[in-house]
Design an enzyme around this catalytic site. Structure first.
Site: not given
Length: 284
Positions: A161-162
């Protein structure tokens, strides 16, 4: 949450019956979902429509799924807190939290999170999730990278994520693979041989590699992972249980929607962000 708070809340405190509200929600979600998709004793058997939904995932409800979320100092809490809310409620799924040294980890803004296992003590995982952070110094260290590479090479599913995708890409496991990232850092993926894709959710290699965009995209990412692995019914059930019904007050969550003056403000604090080439501590 105050800067020295640990990952506990009033939801965790036992009530008179011995269970917290979170315990009750988790038990209810697993039991109800098992009855819905598995056609257990409560229903006798699944209806054809629900049986079809249960079979839509890559895994059957009986297949175990062991997930390791690899955290580190300077990481962003929401990057993995959102996905963990979803993963914990999936049937036959075990979520573990690990860091380089184990114990408590100080995340972004001084949030103290723990207690985590040592990455080196985990032999393997079905899925590894690497969240992003505002400081990737530890995540990019040779010791951390070695553990992530080891677990990723043996995992069925490799996720991030990210700008956690930068951490994965730096290990070499994303070479030639499509990946998402926070919009401010996405184009730095190519520096590590990955293929940057400015989408909120990206998958490659028939779902072995799955990634989400920046921070809040982790919830969308996790629901998509849940749907892919456990079926749409399981994902929809969990989405409803946590009331994920976003209605943002402003359309400013991505450069394609944000006003130019707001984008300029972000560029001041993250130079190069509008080009997807912002720098973060720990990344050359």
């Amino acid at each position: 949450m105050t800067n020295d708070s640990e990952n506990t809340s009033s939801d965790e405190q036992p009530k008179s019956g011995g269970y917290s509200r979170r315990d009750a929600l988790k038990l209810a979600s697993v039991a109800t979902l098992g009855a819905i998709v598995g056609g257990g004793a409560l229903l006798g058997r699944a209806t054809p429509a629900l049986a079809k939904a249960a079979g839509a995932g890559m895994l059957s409800p009986a297949d175990p799924l062991n997930i390791v979320i690899a955290v580190y100092p300077g990481g962003t809490l929401l990057d993995f807190a959102g996905p963990s809310e979803i993963f914990h409620r999936l049937p036959n799924t075990n979520v573990r939290y690990a860091s380089l040294d184990g114990g408590y980890v100080t995340l972004e803004f001084g949030v103290r999170y723990g207690k985590t296992e040592r990455l080196a003590d985990i032999a393997k995982a079905d899925m590894i999730l690497v969240p992003g952070g505002s400081d990737l110094t530890v995540a990019m260290s040779p010791e951390y990278q070695a553990q992530i590479r080891r677990l990723a090479e043996g995992a069925k599913y490799v996720t991030s994520v990210c700008n956690g995708s930068l951490v994965l890409a730096a290990t070499g496991v994303l070479k030639g693979k499509r990946s998402a990232c926070h919009w401010a850092f996405v184009n730095k993926l190519s520096e590590y041989g990955a293929i940057p894709v400015p989408d909120r959710f990206v998958e490659d290699d028939n779902g072995r590699f799955m990634s989400g965009g920046g921070v809040t995209a982790g919830i969308d990412f996790a629901l998509r992972v849940a749907g892919r692995l456990r079926g749409q019914q399981a994902a929809e059930f969990t989405q409803l249980l946590i009331e994920y019904d976003p209605a943002p007050p402003f359309h400013s969550g991505h450069p394609r929607d944000a006003r130019p003056e707001v984008i300029a403000m972000v560029d001041k604090v993250l130079p190069g962000a509008s080009k997807g080439l912002a720098r973060v501590p720990g990344v050359r």
